[in-house]
Design an enzyme around this catalytic site. Structure first.
Site, PDB file in Angstrom:
ATOM      1  N   THR A 114      70.782  10.894-100.135  1.00 50.58           N
ATOM      2  CA  THR A 114      69.621  11.857-100.766  1.00 50.58           C
ATOM      3  C   THR A 114      70.287  13.598 -99.892  1.00 50.58           C
ATOM      4  OG1 THR A 114      68.368  10.571-101.256  1.00 50.58           O
ATOM      5  CG2 THR A 114      67.844  12.939-101.281  1.00 50.58           C
ATOM      6  N   ARG A 117      68.331   2.967-113.613  1.00 51.12           N
ATOM      7  CA  ARG A 117      67.532   3.651-113.387  1.00 51.12           C
ATOM      8  C   ARG A 117      67.382   5.240-112.323  1.00 51.12           C
ATOM      9  NH1 ARG A 117      67.039   5.751-107.078  1.00 51.12           N
ATOM     10  NH2 ARG A 117      64.916   5.016-106.474  1.00 51.12           N
ATOM     11  N   VAL A 118      66.028   5.826-112.623  1.00 55.44           N
ATOM     12  CA  VAL A 118      65.328   7.253-112.187  1.00 55.44           C
ATOM     13  C   VAL A 118      64.369   6.915-111.279  1.00 55.44           C
ATOM     14  CG1 VAL A 118      63.693   9.328-113.488  1.00 55.44           C
ATOM     15  CG2 VAL A 118      65.520   7.650-115.023  1.00 55.44           C
ATOM     16  N   GLY A 119      64.935   7.693-110.171  1.00 57.41           N
ATOM     17  CA  GLY A 119      64.159   7.447-108.432  1.00 57.41           C
ATOM     18  C   GLY A 119      63.511   8.852-108.568  1.00 57.41           C
ATOM     19  N   ASP A 120      63.230   9.280-107.717  1.00 52.71           N
ATOM     20  CA  ASP A 120      61.711  10.283-107.185  1.00 52.71           C
ATOM     21  C   ASP A 120      62.750  11.878-107.139  1.00 52.71           C
ATOM     22  OD1 ASP A 120      63.295   9.376-104.556  1.00 52.71           O
ATOM     23  OD2 ASP A 120      62.389  10.934-103.992  1.00 52.71           O
ATOM     24  N   THR A 143      63.094  12.773 -99.513  1.00 49.74           N
ATOM     25  CA  THR A 143      64.437  11.354 -99.194  1.00 49.74           C
ATOM     26  C   THR A 143      64.156  10.148 -99.144  1.00 49.74           C
ATOM     27  OG1 THR A 143      66.127  10.994 -97.881  1.00 49.74           O
ATOM     28  CG2 THR A 143      64.707  12.599 -96.849  1.00 49.74           C
ATOM     29  N   GLY A 144      63.989   9.222 -99.173  1.00 47.20           N
ATOM     30  CA  GLY A 144      63.400   8.247 -98.102  1.00 47.20           C
ATOM     31  C   GLY A 144      64.013   6.920 -99.920  1.00 47.20           C
ATOM     32  N   HIS A 145      62.941   5.990 -99.579  1.00 47.00           N
ATOM     33  CA  HIS A 145      62.470   5.053-101.004  1.00 47.00           C
ATOM     34  C   HIS A 145      62.006   5.828-101.829  1.00 47.00           C
ATOM     35  CE1 HIS A 145      61.111   1.344-102.798  1.00 47.00           C
ATOM     36  NE2 HIS A 145      62.041   1.671-102.245  1.00 47.00           N
ATOM     37  N   GLY A 146      62.797   6.164-103.295  1.00 45.63           N
ATOM     38  CA  GLY A 146      62.188   6.572-104.223  1.00 45.63           C
ATOM     39  C   GLY A 146      61.155   6.477-104.842  1.00 45.63           C
TER      40      GLY A 146
END
Length: 315
Positions: free
Chosen positions: A165, A193-196, A216-219
């Site tokens: 990201t 899928r909608v992430g952070d 950035t990272g695990h959403g």
């Protein structure tokens, strides 16, 4: 106010053979964004340009180089935010667009909404953003990873660690801050899928009263703790950008087991690039000095003049 820009190319694990390209990519993005700030340009223009540069770089999981969803397609999310009046624009699950960050900027300027999927596609057509064939965004690496994740004994979680990201934060000579974040999301994710990244306060936040941050990272973990806004909250309580970032990342790790990284700039021009993962490609320019790194504790420094010379000669 002296302008500052900070960029990241994603937190996680960066394979050895990709380290040099990731370093070069964040450095190039930071220099391009800083060039705009140095000429008196806005923080908003600077972060958009820095992120666009990384969307065009296949080393990162954004734009060209995005990972593929379960169906083998690219679906991208992006957000941009202006700290002056908290104006923001975001898109999610967009396809066939080279630079989702440009689309997010237009959504901010021309609508009162955040847009997703088909609606974002219709809006892109209406404002004249050209479509490109989805295949043009797919790299060989993304396709191989997608296929590997389809195997019965595969562990997609393992591959999520090597993501990229991208994001940027800046403060301009007027004292305005801005943030921008863009991503292809998680490999083999469910369609839609909608992430952070596309969520205000999670993937990024900018407020002239405190500063700007991009995550950035695990959403899913980032959304649970509203990471970007949490960092600025800690700064509003008097913490430095570095301490606020570390405190928020530590909370995310202990509370929901999530790892990630953040870049931050305060409204006084202090900055930080922090991560709880093994690596995060980052670069910043302040006072005509470029700093960059990938590993914890790694920090190279060059003058902007020297960096631009190296850039023109090939990093």
């Amino acid at each position: 106010m002296k302008p500052v820009i900070v960029v990241h190319g994603g937190a996680g694990r960066i394979f050895k053979e990709r380290e040099e390209g990731s370093r070069a990519g964040v450095v190039r993005a930071a220099l391009q964004g800083y060039g705009i700030l140095k000429q008196g340009g806005s923080a908003l223009d600077a972060v958009e340009e820095a992120v666009r540069s990384m969307e065009d770089d296949p080393h990162f999981n954004a734009g060209c180089g995005s990972v593929l969803n379960e169906k083998g397609e690219v679906e991208m999310d992006a957000i941009i935010m202006d700290g002056k009046k908290l104006d923001s624009g975001a898109v999610s699950a967009v396809k066939c667009i080279a630079n989702p960050i440009k689309l997010a900027r237009l959504v901010m300027e021309k609508t009162k909404h955040m847009l997703t999927d088909h609606g974002a596609h219709l809006f892109a057509q209406a404002v004249g953003i050209p479509e490109i064939p989805g295949e043009k965004l797919i790299t060989q690496r993304s396709r191989e990873r997608w296929k590997k994740n389809l195997e019965p004994d595969s562990n997609p979680e393992e591959f999520q660690k090597d993501l990229g990201t991208v994001g940027a934060v800046a403060i301009d000579s007027e004292g305005n801050v801005a943030c921008a974040t863009s991503t292809g999301g998680l490999s083999n994710k469910l369609i839609g899928r909608v992430g952070d990244t596309a969520c205000i306060g999670s993937g990024g936040y900018a407020d002239n009263h405190s500063g700007a941050t991009s995550t950035t990272g695990h959403g899913e973990s980032i959304m649970k703790v509203v990471l970007a806004r949490l960092i600025l909250y800690h700064m509003e309580q008097g913490m430095s950008p570095e301490m606020a970032a570390d405190t928020a990342l530590d909370y995310m790790k202990t509370r929901v087991g999530g790892l990630g990284g953040v870049i931050v700039v305060s409204n006084s021009g202090e900055w930080a690039a922090r991560f709880s993962t093994k690596q995060m490609a980052w670069a910043t320019v302040k006072d005509d000095q470029l700093h960059y790194g990938i590993y914890a504790g790694e920090r190279h420094t060059k003058s902007v003049e020297e960096a631009l010379r190296s850039e023109s000669e090939g990093f």
